[in-house]
Motif scaffolding. Structure first.
Motif, PDB file in Angstrom:
ATOM      1  N   MET A 119       0.828  -1.199   0.000  1.00  0.00           N
ATOM      2  CA  MET A 119       0.000   0.000   0.000  1.00  0.00           C
ATOM      3  C   MET A 119       0.865   1.252   0.000  1.00  0.00           C
ATOM      4  O   MET A 119       0.605   2.207  -0.749  1.00  0.00           O
ATOM      5  N   ILE A 120       1.881   1.273   0.853  1.00  0.00           N
ATOM      6  CA  ILE A 120       2.757   2.443   0.953  1.00  0.00           C
ATOM      7  C   ILE A 120       3.508   2.657  -0.354  1.00  0.00           C
ATOM      8  O   ILE A 120       3.585   3.784  -0.881  1.00  0.00           O
ATOM      9  N   ILE A 121       4.050   1.574  -0.898  1.00  0.00           N
ATOM     10  CA  ILE A 121       4.806   1.674  -2.161  1.00  0.00           C
ATOM     11  C   ILE A 121       3.892   2.089  -3.307  1.00  0.00           C
ATOM     12  O   ILE A 121       4.202   2.989  -4.090  1.00  0.00           O
ATOM     13  N   GLY A 122       2.726   1.426  -3.401  1.00  0.00           N
ATOM     14  CA  GLY A 122       1.798   1.736  -4.477  1.00  0.00           C
ATOM     15  C   GLY A 122       1.239   3.142  -4.368  1.00  0.00           C
ATOM     16  O   GLY A 122       1.124   3.862  -5.368  1.00  0.00           O
ATOM     17  N   GLY A 123       0.867   3.548  -3.141  1.00  0.00           N
ATOM     18  CA  GLY A 123       0.317   4.884  -2.945  1.00  0.00           C
ATOM     19  C   GLY A 123       1.338   5.975  -3.234  1.00  0.00           C
ATOM     20  O   GLY A 123       1.032   6.985  -3.888  1.00  0.00           O
ATOM     21  N   THR A 124       2.582   5.765  -2.772  1.00  0.00           N
ATOM     22  CA  THR A 124       3.640   6.741  -3.036  1.00  0.00           C
ATOM     23  C   THR A 124       3.947   6.819  -4.520  1.00  0.00           C
ATOM     24  O   THR A 124       4.129   7.910  -5.081  1.00  0.00           O
TER      25      THR A 124
END
Length: 271
Positions: free
Chosen positions: A247-252
């Motif tokens: 989620m963090i990687i995709g959102g960033t």
């Protein structure tokens, strides 16, 4: 450990009864979550030029509800209890035994959004921006339900606000459900609404939600008791933390993509 702690309030899991029907607080929290989402979506759709109708809002919430329930259950079984599923495949359908996963529910919602976008000819990133503000307050309601149910408690601690949860042993613990509620729910909602006021490019609100939730959940997991049958996994991280990394990687990545697209468009306009 300090002898000073907060005694868990004596809250009956059943909010009220209608004849033989018992209505539980956790069920009420789910109803409240969808009521909040419907209210926010209806307000956004009612604005001039929104491109949304009341029927579309109702259908979106219906598909989202199916995505949350089906995805949440399947995700819990696959992410947190896969061995039980392999031994007893019918375990997947034993919803009365409990077990829902936010990350599974999120995947279910993303798939439901894809179906909705295709049916109503909506751009997926625009749909994500519309949905992003609808989720956090619903998450806050769900976490409040976790607290009322005295479940998913935190790790043992001696902080002044530690709570003695029934069934959690003799030591006080972090009220991690309330940490979830405040960070993933209230704070994330305020951040998304603040960013929305800045009129960002399409896709930015979706990226803010993914990154914001992932970071908030990753942080709170340090205070939450890991699942007893899983414990801490590789690198001392919990399953929840590992599931938050995509989620963090995709959102960033999404936010960077949207930002760069905006910069390129500005460059073309300047020429």
């Amino acid at each position: 450990m300090s002898n000073s702690y907060i005694a868990f309030p004596a809250i009956d899991a059943v909010a009220f009864k209608i004849g033989p029907l018992s209505v539980h607080w956790y069920g009420l929290m789910y109803m409240l979550a969808f009521a909040i989402a419907y209210w926010l979506a209806s307000r956004a759709a009612a604005k001039p030029g929104s491109g949304w109708t009341a029927e579309q809002v109702s259908d979106l919430l219906f598909y989202g509800f199916l995505g949350v329930i089906l995805g949440g259950r399947i995700g819990y079984v696959l992410f947190y209890n896969f061995s039980e599923f392999l031994a007893h495949p019918l375990y997947l359908f034993k919803v009365w035994e409990g077990g829902m996963s936010f990350h599974g529910g999120l995947l279910g919602v993303l798939l439901a959004m894809a179906w909705f976008a295709r049916r109503y000819n909506k751009a997926y990133l625009q749909l994500g921006d519309f949905v992003a503000p609808l989720i956090p307050l619903g998450l806050a309601a769900g976490r409040l339900g976790n607290f009322i149910n005295a479940e998913l408690w935190g790790r043992t601690t001696d902080v002044p606000w530690a709570v003695m949860f029934p069934g959690a042993g003799p030591l006080p613990r972090h009220p991690s459900q309330l940490y979830h509620m405040l960070l993933e729910g209230v704070l994330l909602f305020l951040v998304i609404m603040l960013v929305r006021r800045l009129k960002p490019a399409t896709g930015m609100l979706g990226g803010v939600f993914l990154t914001g939730y992932g970071c908030a959940r990753f942080f709170v997991e340090f205070f939450r008791e890991p699942d007893a049958h899983l414990g801490e996994l590789a690198l001392g991280m919990t399953m929840g933390q590992w599931l938050c990394l995509p989620m963090i990687i995709g959102g960033t990545g999404l936010m960077l993509f949207v930002y760069r697209q905006g910069q390129q468009q500005k460059g073309v306009t300047a020429k």
